[in-house]
Design a protein around this motif. Structure first.
Motif, PDB file in Angstrom:
ATOM      1  N   ARG A  87       1.082  -0.694   0.127  1.00  7.56           N
ATOM      2  CA  ARG A  87       0.021   0.124   0.048  1.00  7.56           C
ATOM      3  C   ARG A  87       0.689   1.085   0.166  1.00  7.56           C
ATOM      4  O   ARG A  87       0.243   2.239   0.012  1.00  7.56           O
ATOM      5  CB  ARG A  87      -1.082   0.162   1.080  1.00  7.56           C
TER       6      ARG A  87
ATOM      7  N   ASP B 261       3.937   4.011  -1.102  1.00  7.02           N
ATOM      8  CA  ASP B 261       3.937   4.426  -2.370  1.00  7.02           C
ATOM      9  C   ASP B 261       5.164   4.894  -3.287  1.00  7.02           C
ATOM     10  O   ASP B 261       6.240   5.890  -3.373  1.00  7.02           O
ATOM     11  CB  ASP B 261       3.930   6.471  -2.548  1.00  7.02           C
TER      12      ASP B 261
ATOM     13  N   GLU C  26       7.933   4.172   1.290  1.00  5.18           N
ATOM     14  CA  GLU C  26       7.590   3.848   3.207  1.00  5.18           C
ATOM     15  C   GLU C  26       8.693   2.952   3.962  1.00  5.18           C
ATOM     16  O   GLU C  26       8.738   3.006   4.803  1.00  5.18           O
ATOM     17  CB  GLU C  26       5.825   2.643   3.357  1.00  5.18           C
TER      18      GLU C  26
END
Length: 161
Positions: free
Chosen positions: A28, A30, A33
């Motif tokens: 999840r 981009d 992280e």
């Protein structure tokens, strides 16, 4: 960029051994992280850059390098679009015993039978462990017989000069 990202993954893995969290972050995220986790890798540390990863996403406990041939094979499969899709395992894996249990489930209110359920669970565990001990005793007896037979063979074996 690939090297930098991989070093961030290794740094995260050194700090947190939970591969599920890593997979969720990367799924999840981009791409930023894991920024900063590369600082957890010591430049003086002598460890392989690429290690084998099992089907659950874990690397070996002792630092083991992938062979050049294995790296070439993996790269070739990916370059030709033949790599399998990586799926996250189910979040909760329950044992068959837990599926058929009539004991309270997690999140259920304690209720008035809470203590009795605990006592019953401990009695059940005690019975199960007693059965396990008798099985282990049987295995130990068999192992003792095998060792005794082996010693007899060694002692009676003719010596070769």
């Amino acid at each position: 960029m690939v090297y930098r990202r991989w070093i961030e993954v290794l740094g995260f893995s050194d700090r947190y051994l939970n591969t599920r969290i890593l997979a969720e972050l990367m799924t999840r995220g981009d791409g930023t992280e894991l920024a900063g986790y590369d600082t957890h890798i010591s430049p003086a540390e002598r460890r392989p850059l690429l290690t084998p990863i099992d089907r659950w996403g874990h690397t070996p406990l002792t630092a083991t390098a992938l062979s050049a041939r294995a790296i070439a094979d993996i790269a070739a499969v990916h370059l030709h679009g033949g790599a399998s899709v990586h799926r996250l395992p189910d979040k909760q894996v329950r044992s068959a015993a837990a599926e058929h249990s009539d004991e309270a489930t997690i999140g259920e209110p304690l209720g008035s039978a809470y203590h009795q359920r605990g006592i019953d669970a401990r009695k059940n565990a005690h019975t199960t462990l007693t059965e396990a001990l008798s099985i282990l005793d049987d295995v130990e007896d068999r192992a003792d017989r095998l060792v005794a037979d082996l010693l007899r063979l060694v002692e009676t074996a003719p010596t070769v000069d």
